[in-house]
Design an enzyme around this catalytic site. Structure first.
Site, PDB file in Angstrom:
ATOM      1  N   ASP A 164       0.823  -1.211   0.000  1.00 19.50           N
ATOM      2  CA  ASP A 164       0.000   0.000   0.000  1.00 19.50           C
ATOM      3  C   ASP A 164       0.857   1.261   0.000  1.00 19.50           C
ATOM      4  O   ASP A 164       0.375   2.343   0.355  1.00 19.50           O
ATOM      5  CB  ASP A 164      -0.919   0.014   1.226  1.00 19.50           C
ATOM      6  CG  ASP A 164      -2.371  -0.274   0.841  1.00 19.50           C
ATOM      7  OD1 ASP A 164      -2.619  -0.587  -0.332  1.00 19.50           O
ATOM      8  OD2 ASP A 164      -3.250  -0.183   1.713  1.00 19.50           O
ATOM      9  N   ASP A 220      -7.906  -6.241  13.541  1.00 17.25           N
ATOM     10  CA  ASP A 220      -7.576  -7.564  14.065  1.00 17.25           C
ATOM     11  C   ASP A 220      -8.481  -7.935  15.241  1.00 17.25           C
ATOM     12  O   ASP A 220      -9.006  -9.046  15.310  1.00 17.25           O
ATOM     13  CB  ASP A 220      -6.104  -7.628  14.473  1.00 17.25           C
ATOM     14  CG  ASP A 220      -5.667  -6.387  15.246  1.00 17.25           C
ATOM     15  OD1 ASP A 220      -6.532  -5.577  15.611  1.00 17.25           O
ATOM     16  OD2 ASP A 220      -4.454  -6.237  15.475  1.00 17.25           O
TER      17      ASP A 220
END
Length: 709
Positions: free
Chosen positions: A287, A440
């Site tokens: 990214d 997460d």
């Protein structure tokens, strides 16, 4: 024999206790002290039983002892004289780092690091307390020198309230009496109530910590370890494979963003995983918005493709959702349906070649298992004081919190990396969502609500890096403590409506979210940074010494048990945790009330501490020609490392410190309160406030970690 210098007044025929010395400029140092000879221990006596040389022996021994003491004193004086240059060097280093500092109000790359409104309000509140405490300190000092020492507030009122306000002295007495009245009637009751409430929260959190530690001791005592249900087992201690034949399709993902310091070591480590070539696919999910970094990572992937690794490079044009968006985009690829499991490693993580063989077998014949999480280990844990303190915290997190929750309730927060997911569990839970900065934890909570179980492997480690500068650590902690509060607001209705048991709902709402994510930073900041200084100026509200000293020391002792080598740092750890409560409290408030800074995502700065030796050992341990691929050229890696070092040296980036205004304001607040505590002779409170204020001062001047490029 001793030099002549030590034989004045002693006959040559006598052999005493010689002292052998040598001169080390500029000090004398004692090198050897021989024991007494046998004849020195024999005392000659006359037939009448009277000792003949007793007095002479005593004189000789006293003279030798005098020389030994003089030598030691001379050496101690030399050490004391060296303290001054050392202190001067320390002060000079502090002056240099402070002179190169930038305040946290400065912009970074033209963008504010924190929401200006939130930061200004929080900082203004701290400044208000600071100026108020300074004013009250002068007020109380003046009263102290007038002889108005601390006693019962009612007695002070009886002494002062009758005094008419005709002169300056009488006016001051009247003002002080009114101040005591305000303290007793209006300030002390609510402050004492808040103090008692924080003490109750403190005791509850301490009990939770104690129960977790007892659970960890029980696991060690009973030697409880997760064991794969199938016949294929890997001995975690010896690493030997026993009848291993379970090779499902595994997708390996490495999300990264502008991390050119560490991309090589992570890609190399993952490409050396010991797994059949046709059963694994590696996705490098880049990214990065820096074209140079993109080109370097793409070239690294192409190099490993030529070496025979099954690896792909992906770069998003529209970079929405940070890491969650990156993983979500990768999971939408058509070929993902051919894979059963996905392993995720951040850019600075280096799994060992047998990582998959130690984790994937736990999924065999265990259809309820959704996640296998490995433990982190750190290549730079001894780099500086900041990394040592982080290692204490994370060692407790993995050894105690993750392991105990994994063994007893099969649930814990996914750490975002160094774990293997069953792809079906991800899909069943709704996949990756970009709604928070803790994707997460988000996926772990939703998976648990859908009935999936987790396993934590404390014996399987994956190397990574710790932030070495306070600036990077502060940003990381802000994200780690604001995200859970965002998630709690979003997940609370789902938790209440879920079909899991009442005990699991209680554990998730009260223990997992409220106690460990909200209450801990709240009472830590409120009790030790606000209430404790206020009780110095409002002594009618009392904070017991056992709350200030004994219980925090006991909790710090429990926290440090998983990292026994860090015991010398137990006091700095206690002080630093209270110092970090400012950042954590600010982040918790931002996440809970959905303020602007709660949605900031800053990639933690990496330094690339994995050395050339780490790469060499990685290649030596890695499989060679086992899966049709060859190891990369070691000389080529060495050359690339040399080129990187030359590039870093040529750039000569100027390093600077950040000056953190909130921490400095709290430092002066605590130091002012410590000065106030001297008037009431509160020993434990004084020392705690003094050292805590110094801790805030060091952190506020950014003297605890590495400087920032």
């Amino acid at each position: 024999m001793a030099p002549p210098l030590f034989n004045w007044g002693v006959k040559d025929t006598h052999r005493g206790t010689p002292v052998v010395v040598k001169m080390e400029n500029p000090n004398w140092s004692m090198v050897e002290l021989e024991g007494p000879e046998e004849e020195d221990l024999m005392i000659q006596t006359s037939p009448s039983g009277v000792s003949r040389d007793k007095g002479k022996g005593r004189g000789k021994n006293a003279k030798q002892l005098t020389w030994v003491l003089l030598l030691k004193a001379h050496r101690a004086a030399g050490c004391l004289t060296s303290l001054a240059p050392a202190l001067w060097g320390l002060v000079s280093a502090v002056k240099r780092r402070v002179a190169a500092g930038k305040t946290d109000t400065d912009t970074d790359g033209g963008r504010e690091l924190e929401n200006p409104t939130v930061k200004t309000r929080f900082y203004s509140c701290i400044k208000l307390f600071l100026w108020l405490s300074v004013f009250l300190l002068f007020f109380e000092v003046a009263a102290y020198f007038k002889g108005w020492h601390f006693g019962a507030a009612r007695l002070q009122l009886e002494h002062f309230l009758w005094a008419p306000a005709f002169g300056v002295k009488d006016l001051f007495a009247w003002l002080y009496a009114r101040w005591v009245l305000v303290r007793v009637e209006y300030l002390a009751p609510p402050l004492q109530f808040l103090t008692n409430a924080c003490i109750v929260l403190f005791l509850i959190q301490s009990m939770d910590r104690l129960v977790l530690c007892l659970g960890c001791f029980w696991i060690r005592f009973k030697k409880i370890k997760p064991v794969p249900k199938g016949g294929d087992v890997v001995d975690l201690e010896s690493g030997e494979r026993k009848s291993f034949s379970f090779f499902p399709m595994v997708l390996v993902q490495i999300p990264m963003c502008n991390e050119k310091e560490v991309y090589q070591q992570s890609i190399a480590a993952v490409c050396n995983l010991d797994w059949p070539k046709g059963k694994v696919l590696i996705q490098v999910l880049d990214d990065s918005d820096d074209p140079t970094t993109q080109l370097l990572i793409k070239e690294e992937v192409q190099k490993w493709q030529h070496e025979g690794a099954n690896i792909l490079y992906r770069h998003r044009v529209i970079r929405n959702g940070y890491k969650a968006g990156n993983l979500k985009s990768a999971m939408n690829c058509s070929y993902v349906k051919d894979y059963e499991f996905v392993a995720i490693f951040d850019a600075d993580f280096q799994p060992t070649p047998d990582f998959l063989k130690k984790t994937v077998p736990h999924f065999k014949d265990n259809d309820e298992l959704g996640l296998v999480q490995a433990r982190w280990s750190f290549v730079n844990k001894d780099e500086n004081l900041l990394t040592r303190l982080q290692n204490i915290n994370l060692s407790f997190h993995f050894e105690v919190e993750q392991q105990v929750n994994g063994i007893f309730i099969n649930f814990f927060g996914f750490n975002g990396t160094a774990g293997v997911w069953r792809i079906k569990a991800l899909e069943d839970s709704g996949g990756w969502l970009e709604r928070t900065t803790v994707e997460d934890m988000d996926i772990a909570v939703r998976a648990h609500l859908h009935g999936w179980k987790f396993i934590f492997l404390n014996d399987v480690e994956c190397q990574c890096e710790l932030p070495e500068s306070y600036e990077a650590y502060r940003k990381q902690q802000h994200r780690w403590h604001s995200g859970p509060m965002q998630l709690f607001r979003l997940c609370l209705p789902d938790i209440i409506r879920s079909k899991i048991s009442v005990w699991k709902k209680f554990n998730m709402i009260f223990l997992f979210f409220l106690l460990r994510k909200l209450i801990l930073p709240f009472y830590s900041f409120t009790l030790f940074c606000i209430i404790l200084p206020m009780t110095m100026f409002v002594p009618e509200a009392e904070l017991p010494a056992w709350v200030v000293c004994y219980i925090p020391a006991a909790m710090s002792f429990l926290n440090i048990l998983p990292a026994p080598k860090a015991f010398p740092f137990i006091v700095p750890y206690l002080l630093f945790e209270n110092t970090m409560s400012v950042t954590k409290f600010n982040a918790m408030i931002s996440g809970l009330f959905q303020l602007g800074s709660a949605y900031e995502w800053v990639v933690t700065k990496k330094s690339g501490r994995s050395s050339e030796g780490d790469l060499v050992s990685l290649i030596e341990k890695g499989p060679k020609h086992q899966r049709g691929s060859s190891a990369p050229d070691l000389e080529e890696m060495k050359e690339e490392l040399r080129m990187q070092e030359q590039q870093k040296a040529s750039k000569k980036k100027k390093k600077h410190n950040r000056i953190y205004m909130k921490e400095l304001a709290l430092a002066f607040l605590l130091l002012t309160a410590s000065a106030r505590s001297l008037l009431s002779a509160q020993g434990i409170h004084f020392y705690f406030l003094l050292f805590q204020g110094i801790s805030f001062l060091l952190v506020g001047l950014d003297l605890i970690g590495e400087q920032v490029d």
